[in-house]
Design a protein around this motif. Structure first.
Motif, PDB file in Angstrom:
ATOM      1  N   UNK A 109      35.822  34.644  49.694  1.00 34.45           N
ATOM      2  CA  UNK A 109      36.061  34.769  50.723  1.00 34.45           C
ATOM      3  C   UNK A 109      36.233  36.032  50.678  1.00 34.45           C
ATOM      4  N   UNK A 110      36.138  36.993  51.720  1.00 32.55           N
ATOM      5  CA  UNK A 110      36.791  37.999  52.109  1.00 32.55           C
ATOM      6  C   UNK A 110      37.730  37.966  53.600  1.00 32.55           C
ATOM      7  N   UNK A 111      39.128  38.061  53.412  1.00 28.81           N
ATOM      8  CA  UNK A 111      39.513  38.102  54.990  1.00 28.81           C
ATOM      9  C   UNK A 111      39.512  40.016  55.485  1.00 28.81           C
ATOM     10  N   UNK A 112      39.599  39.971  56.346  1.00 26.58           N
ATOM     11  CA  UNK A 112      40.408  41.269  57.176  1.00 26.58           C
ATOM     12  C   UNK A 112      41.558  40.750  58.069  1.00 26.58           C
ATOM     13  N   UNK A 113      41.797  42.134  57.730  1.00 24.93           N
ATOM     14  CA  UNK A 113      43.187  41.731  59.501  1.00 24.93           C
ATOM     15  C   UNK A 113      43.220  41.654  60.674  1.00 24.93           C
ATOM     16  N   UNK A 122      41.108  39.072  61.342  1.00 20.50           N
ATOM     17  CA  UNK A 122      40.907  37.579  61.351  1.00 20.50           C
ATOM     18  C   UNK A 122      39.452  37.300  60.680  1.00 20.50           C
ATOM     19  N   UNK A 123      38.845  37.917  60.336  1.00 22.15           N
ATOM     20  CA  UNK A 123      37.382  37.869  59.959  1.00 22.15           C
ATOM     21  C   UNK A 123      36.848  38.047  58.674  1.00 22.15           C
ATOM     22  N   UNK A 124      35.967  36.894  57.981  1.00 21.90           N
ATOM     23  CA  UNK A 124      35.692  36.557  56.941  1.00 21.90           C
ATOM     24  C   UNK A 124      34.520  36.420  56.514  1.00 21.90           C
ATOM     25  N   UNK A 125      33.879  36.881  55.448  1.00 21.46           N
ATOM     26  CA  UNK A 125      32.768  36.770  55.269  1.00 21.46           C
ATOM     27  C   UNK A 125      32.751  36.226  53.555  1.00 21.46           C
ATOM     28  N   UNK A 126      31.485  35.197  53.442  1.00 20.66           N
ATOM     29  CA  UNK A 126      31.570  34.608  52.059  1.00 20.66           C
ATOM     30  C   UNK A 126      30.598  35.810  51.311  1.00 20.66           C
ATOM     31  N   UNK A 127      31.075  35.692  49.892  1.00 18.08           N
ATOM     32  CA  UNK A 127      30.783  36.880  49.344  1.00 18.08           C
ATOM     33  C   UNK A 127      31.027  36.395  47.806  1.00 18.08           C
ATOM     34  N   UNK A 128      29.369  36.645  46.584  1.00 14.81           N
ATOM     35  CA  UNK A 128      29.414  36.286  45.535  1.00 14.81           C
ATOM     36  C   UNK A 128      29.908  37.592  44.257  1.00 14.81           C
ATOM     37  N   UNK A 129      31.031  37.308  43.147  1.00 16.02           N
ATOM     38  CA  UNK A 129      31.223  37.771  42.411  1.00 16.02           C
ATOM     39  C   UNK A 129      30.041  37.832  41.606  1.00 16.02           C
ATOM     40  N   UNK A 130      29.847  38.545  40.069  1.00 18.45           N
ATOM     41  CA  UNK A 130      28.796  38.314  39.099  1.00 18.45           C
ATOM     42  C   UNK A 130      29.175  39.416  38.400  1.00 18.45           C
ATOM     43  N   UNK A 131      29.124  38.967  37.434  1.00 16.67           N
ATOM     44  CA  UNK A 131      29.609  40.267  35.997  1.00 16.67           C
ATOM     45  C   UNK A 131      28.881  40.679  35.746  1.00 16.67           C
ATOM     46  N   UNK A 132      28.424  42.398  35.679  1.00 15.97           N
ATOM     47  CA  UNK A 132      27.465  42.904  36.132  1.00 15.97           C
ATOM     48  C   UNK A 132      28.005  44.469  34.660  1.00 15.97           C
ATOM     49  N   UNK A 148      41.208  45.930  48.077  1.00 13.70           N
ATOM     50  CA  UNK A 148      41.235  44.460  47.538  1.00 13.70           C
ATOM     51  C   UNK A 148      42.264  43.978  46.406  1.00 13.70           C
ATOM     52  N   UNK A 149      42.706  42.334  47.429  1.00  9.11           N
ATOM     53  CA  UNK A 149      43.835  41.967  47.253  1.00  9.11           C
ATOM     54  C   UNK A 149      42.979  40.195  46.820  1.00  9.11           C
ATOM     55  N   UNK A 150      43.251  40.207  44.943  1.00  4.04           N
ATOM     56  CA  UNK A 150      43.068  38.337  45.465  1.00  4.04           C
ATOM     57  C   UNK A 150      44.036  37.639  45.733  1.00  4.04           C
ATOM     58  N   UNK A 151      44.264  36.881  46.921  1.00 10.08           N
ATOM     59  CA  UNK A 151      45.820  35.726  47.057  1.00 10.08           C
ATOM     60  C   UNK A 151      45.763  34.860  46.810  1.00 10.08           C
ATOM     61  N   UNK A 152      46.237  33.981  46.693  1.00 14.51           N
ATOM     62  CA  UNK A 152      46.394  33.043  45.586  1.00 14.51           C
ATOM     63  C   UNK A 152      45.858  31.756  45.762  1.00 14.51           C
ATOM     64  N   UNK A 153      44.977  31.651  47.165  1.00 15.96           N
ATOM     65  CA  UNK A 153      44.085  30.959  47.113  1.00 15.96           C
ATOM     66  C   UNK A 153      42.636  31.260  46.764  1.00 15.96           C
ATOM     67  N   UNK A 168      41.027  33.625  47.443  1.00 19.24           N
ATOM     68  CA  UNK A 168      39.905  34.812  48.661  1.00 19.24           C
ATOM     69  C   UNK A 168      40.648  36.339  48.652  1.00 19.24           C
ATOM     70  N   UNK A 169      39.432  37.015  48.809  1.00 19.65           N
ATOM     71  CA  UNK A 169      39.768  39.086  48.634  1.00 19.65           C
ATOM     72  C   UNK A 169      40.432  39.107  49.877  1.00 19.65           C
TER      73      UNK A 169
END
Length: 191
Positions: free
Chosen positions: A1-5, A7-17, A44-49, A51-52
């Protein structure tokens, strides 16, 4: 999940390429909804939860923070982007000096105006030397008070971990300057 200041957020996927972590599914929604354009710098910062958190630097500014690529390593100055001065100081003057915090220490730097640009000058030489700031490092300065900034340094896209260097009481230890070390050491790589 990507969060913006906002308060919007978007589900995303991470893959290794090719050994790199890449954001895939859902990224086009982030670009569309935030109206991201070319030359927008993203943090982009990864939070403890897990989410980015995303920060978008348009014209080198995001709120009361700004980024600058260090192109003045020889001069040991930090140029404050003109859009930042225009947006953040439209009702107040740029102060004569600021405190920059990093790695648990504070450096006092003075401002000057050079060729219509505001620049951090005096005090920057010590800041650059103490923190090992290099040419092409990305400097992120976040305003934390009327005369204070917090500094983060990024090298090749990765935030440098700045540690407090403890002085040793052991007289048998000798500190070797980084330049001397790199000139006199042989590196071995195992592929």
């Amino acid at each position: 999940m990507i969060n913006h200041e906002s308060r919007r957020n978007w589900p995303v996927s991470l893959r290794s390429v090719s050994g790199e972590c890449v954001i895939t599914d859902g990224w086009s929604n982030v670009v569309r909804d935030l109206e991201l354009t070319k030359r927008t710098l993203l943090r982009l910062r990864i939070n403890e939860d897990k989410n980015m958190e995303i920060s978008c630097f348009i014209e080198k500014i995001c709120g009361e923070s700004f980024v600058i690529v260090n192109r003045y390593n020889v001069l040991k100055i930090i140029v404050i982007p003109e859009p930042y001065v225009r947006n953040c100081y439209s009702y107040a003057l740029v102060k004569d000096c600021y405190n920059i915090n990093a790695a648990g220490h504070t450096w006092k730097v003075e401002t000057d105006k050079i060729n219509d640009n505001y620049v951090f000058t005096k005090g920057c030489t010590k800041l650059f030397n103490d923190l090992g700031i290099e040419e092409d490092d990305l400097l992120l300065l976040m305003k934390t008070g009327t005369d204070k900034f917090e500094l983060n340094i990024y090298r090749r896209g990765v935030e440098l971990v700045l540690n407090n260097k403890e002085e040793s009481d052991d007289d048998s230890l000798l500190e070797i300057p980084k330049d001397t070390y790199y000139k006199n050491v042989n590196f071995v790589s195992i592929l």
